[in-house]
Write an enzyme that holds these catalytic residues in place. Sequence first.
Site, PDB file in Angstrom:
ATOM      1  N   SER A 146     108.027  21.836  23.954  1.00 57.37           N
ATOM      2  CA  SER A 146     107.137  22.356  25.002  1.00 57.37           C
ATOM      3  C   SER A 146     107.512  23.784  25.364  1.00 57.37           C
ATOM      4  O   SER A 146     108.668  24.199  25.185  1.00 57.37           O
ATOM      5  CB  SER A 146     107.270  21.493  26.261  1.00 57.37           C
ATOM      6  N   TYR A 159     112.426  16.525  32.979  1.00 54.04           N
ATOM      7  CA  TYR A 159     111.614  16.643  31.767  1.00 54.04           C
ATOM      8  C   TYR A 159     112.006  17.851  30.930  1.00 54.04           C
ATOM      9  O   TYR A 159     112.157  17.740  29.703  1.00 54.04           O
ATOM     10  CB  TYR A 159     110.154  16.741  32.206  1.00 54.04           C
ATOM     11  N   LYS A 163     112.893  18.559  26.678  1.00 54.28           N
ATOM     12  CA  LYS A 163     112.115  19.399  25.754  1.00 54.28           C
ATOM     13  C   LYS A 163     113.017  20.458  25.115  1.00 54.28           C
ATOM     14  O   LYS A 163     112.851  20.796  23.945  1.00 54.28           O
ATOM     15  CB  LYS A 163     110.920  20.011  26.489  1.00 54.28           C
TER      16      LYS A 163
HETATM   17  N1  LIG Z   1      99.942  18.104  27.680  1.00 61.39           N
HETATM   18  C1  LIG Z   1     100.761  19.136  27.800  1.00 61.39           C
HETATM   19  O1  LIG Z   1     100.505  20.091  28.541  1.00 61.39           O
HETATM   20  C2  LIG Z   1     102.009  19.182  27.006  1.00 61.39           C
HETATM   21  C3  LIG Z   1     102.511  18.085  26.352  1.00 61.39           C
HETATM   22  N2  LIG Z   1     103.674  18.186  25.645  1.00 61.39           N
HETATM   23  C4  LIG Z   1     104.229  17.039  24.959  1.00 61.39           C
HETATM   24  O2  LIG Z   1     103.271  16.505  24.079  1.00 61.39           O
HETATM   25  C5  LIG Z   1     103.574  15.143  23.828  1.00 61.39           C
HETATM   26  C6  LIG Z   1     102.300  14.346  23.907  1.00 61.39           C
HETATM   27  O3  LIG Z   1     101.826  14.351  25.238  1.00 61.39           O
HETATM   28  P1  LIG Z   1     100.285  14.438  25.627  1.00 61.39           P
HETATM   29  O4  LIG Z   1      99.441  14.162  24.474  1.00 61.39           O
HETATM   30  O5  LIG Z   1     100.096  15.686  26.365  1.00 61.39           O
HETATM   31  O6  LIG Z   1     100.187  13.277  26.712  1.00 61.39           O
HETATM   32  P2  LIG Z   1      99.585  11.819  26.675  1.00 61.39           P
HETATM   33  O7  LIG Z   1     100.063  11.167  27.908  1.00 61.39           O
HETATM   34  O8  LIG Z   1      98.127  11.877  26.420  1.00 61.39           O
HETATM   35  O9  LIG Z   1     100.245  11.179  25.389  1.00 61.39           O
HETATM   36  C7  LIG Z   1     101.559  10.700  25.390  1.00 61.39           C
HETATM   37  C8  LIG Z   1     101.671   9.659  24.301  1.00 61.39           C
HETATM   38  O10 LIG Z   1     102.994   9.144  24.308  1.00 61.39           O
HETATM   39  C9  LIG Z   1     102.912   7.732  24.384  1.00 61.39           C
HETATM   40  N3  LIG Z   1     104.071   7.175  25.072  1.00 61.39           N
HETATM   41  C10 LIG Z   1     104.480   7.408  26.337  1.00 61.39           C
HETATM   42  N4  LIG Z   1     105.552   6.675  26.622  1.00 61.39           N
HETATM   43  C11 LIG Z   1     105.832   5.958  25.499  1.00 61.39           C
HETATM   44  C12 LIG Z   1     106.815   5.023  25.159  1.00 61.39           C
HETATM   45  N5  LIG Z   1     107.767   4.656  26.016  1.00 61.39           N
HETATM   46  N6  LIG Z   1     106.783   4.472  23.936  1.00 61.39           N
HETATM   47  C13 LIG Z   1     105.836   4.825  23.031  1.00 61.39           C
HETATM   48  N7  LIG Z   1     104.871   5.718  23.295  1.00 61.39           N
HETATM   49  C14 LIG Z   1     104.881   6.271  24.513  1.00 61.39           C
HETATM   50  C15 LIG Z   1     101.638   7.449  25.150  1.00 61.39           C
HETATM   51  O11 LIG Z   1     101.200   6.128  24.957  1.00 61.39           O
HETATM   52  C16 LIG Z   1     100.726   8.489  24.540  1.00 61.39           C
HETATM   53  O12 LIG Z   1     100.192   8.051  23.325  1.00 61.39           O
HETATM   54  C17 LIG Z   1     104.637  14.756  24.852  1.00 61.39           C
HETATM   55  O13 LIG Z   1     105.889  14.728  24.213  1.00 61.39           O
HETATM   56  C18 LIG Z   1     104.593  15.886  25.858  1.00 61.39           C
HETATM   57  O14 LIG Z   1     105.819  16.090  26.475  1.00 61.39           O
HETATM   58  C19 LIG Z   1     104.346  19.351  25.553  1.00 61.39           C
HETATM   59  C20 LIG Z   1     103.889  20.448  26.185  1.00 61.39           C
HETATM   60  C21 LIG Z   1     102.701  20.450  26.963  1.00 61.39           C
HETATM   61  C1  LIG Z   2     103.028  17.759  31.751  1.00 55.10           C
HETATM   62  C2  LIG Z   2     102.854  19.217  31.976  1.00 55.10           C
HETATM   63  O1  LIG Z   2     101.628  19.530  32.516  1.00 55.10           O
HETATM   64  C3  LIG Z   2     102.911  19.975  30.714  1.00 55.10           C
HETATM   65  O2  LIG Z   2     103.996  19.497  29.987  1.00 55.10           O
HETATM   66  C4  LIG Z   2     104.634  20.509  29.499  1.00 55.10           C
HETATM   67  O3  LIG Z   2     105.528  20.382  28.713  1.00 55.10           O
HETATM   68  C5  LIG Z   2     104.148  21.801  30.009  1.00 55.10           C
HETATM   69  O4  LIG Z   2     105.144  22.347  30.780  1.00 55.10           O
HETATM   70  C6  LIG Z   2     103.002  21.458  30.868  1.00 55.10           C
HETATM   71  O5  LIG Z   2     103.238  21.812  32.179  1.00 55.10           O
END
Ligand SMILES: NC(=O)C1=CN([C@@H]2O[C@H](COP(=O)(O)OP(=O)(O)OC[C@H]3O[C@@H](n4cnc5c(N)ncnc54)[C@H](O)[C@@H]3O)[C@@H](O)[C@H]2O)C=CC1
Ligand SMILES: C[C@H](O)[C@@H]1OC(=O)[C@H](O)[C@@H]1O
Length: 256
Positions: A146, A159, A163
Site C-alpha cells: 500500500s 495496518y 503494509k
Molecule cells: N482499497 C484500498 O484503498 C487499498 C487496499 N489495499 C490492499 O488491497 C488488498 C485488497 O483490499 P481491497 O480489495 O481494497 O478490499 P476488500 O475488502 O474489497 O477485499 C479484501 C479481500 O480480502 C479478503 N479477506 C479479508 N480477511 C480475510 C481473511 N481473514 N481470510 C481470507 N480472506 C480475507 C476479503 O474477503 C476480500 O476478498 C488488501 O490487502 C488491502 O490492504 C492497499 C492499498 C489501498
Molecule cells: C483502507 C484504506 O482506505 C486504504 O488502505 C490503504 O492501504 C490506503 O492507505 C487507503 O487509505
Amino acid sequence: MLLNDKTVIITGASRGIGRAAAVECARQGANVVIGYSGSDSSRPLVDKLIQEIRELGRDASAVGAPAGDPETGDKLVESAVSNFGSVDVFVNNAGICPFHSFLDMPRETYLETVNTNLNGAYFAVQAAANRMKDQGNGGAIIAVSSISALVGGAMQTHYTPTKAGVLSLMQSCAVALGPYGIRCNALLPGTIETDINKDDLADQQKRDYMIGRTPLGRLGRPEDMAGPIVFLASDMAAYVTGASLLVDGGMFVSLQ
Ligand SMILES: NC(=O)C1=CN([C@@H]2O[C@H](COP(=O)(O)OP(=O)(O)OC[C@H]3O[C@@H](n4cnc5c(N)ncnc54)[C@H](O)[C@@H]3O)[C@@H](O)[C@H]2O)C=CC1
Ligand SMILES: C[C@H](O)[C@@H]1OC(=O)[C@H](O)[C@@H]1O
C-alpha cells in the site's frame, strides 16, 4: 496474451482488488485459484467469479480458508497443482483495515490485523515459493502492499506496519528466491474504492480530501490495479524483482 496457460493463485479474490486481478489474469490466459475467507456470505461471490472466468475460456478453483492460518498457503498450492498442474504466480492480496484510533486500539484488533495481513502472507508466500522452486521454472510473487507502507494514518497504526512488512518481505524474498528465478515485487495501491474503505469514504469531507490529494482527480478503482498486477506477473517484467510499484494516481507525490 501475457499469462497464457499460467496458474495464478490470488488470495482475497472474492471481491475488490483481488477479484479484478483474477478476471484480468483469466483474460490474459491464466487459470486462477481463488483464495477466500471461507465465509458463507463470500461463496455466492466466488461462484459468480468462477462463472465469469469460465466465460472467458479459462478455469478456476476456489479455496475457502482464513488468510491468517499458516496452513492456508499449502491448501492454495494443493488446489493449484491438483487442478492445473503448477503454481506460476502467487498474488498475496487478502487484507483487512478496521479503522481505529491508536490510544485505545483493542489488542484483538491489532493482533487480527497483523495475523491476517502479515503473518498469513509470510507462510503463504513460503508455500508458493517452495512449490515454484520444486518446479524449477521460476515464478512471480506479488504482495499487495500500500501507499500506507510509506506514509502514516492516525486510524491505521495497526495496518500501516503490516503494509510496510509485506513490502519488506518482498524485498528480502527477492534476494532469497532470485537464485531460483522467482521474482518478488510489491504493488502499492493508493486509495481504491472497495469494501475496505466504504465506511471511511462515506464521509464526504474525507472523500473530497482524498480526491483533492490525487493529481489524476479521482479515487482508484479495483480495475486500475489489475494491469499493474498482470505486468508484474508476466514476462514483460522478467528483470523486475525487489521492486515497489506505486499505483496511486499521483497521491504520494502531491504535497502542494
Ligand atoms: N482499497 C484500498 O484503498 C487499498 C487496499 N489495499 C490492499 O488491497 C488488498 C485488497 O483490499 P481491497 O480489495 O481494497 O478490499 P476488500 O475488502 O474489497 O477485499 C479484501 C479481500 O480480502 C479478503 N479477506 C479479508 N480477511 C480475510 C481473511 N481473514 N481470510 C481470507 N480472506 C480475507 C476479503 O474477503 C476480500 O476478498 C488488501 O490487502 C488491502 O490492504 C492497499 C492499498 C489501498
Ligand atoms: C483502507 C484504506 O482506505 C486504504 O488502505 C490503504 O492501504 C490506503 O492507505 C487507503 O487509505
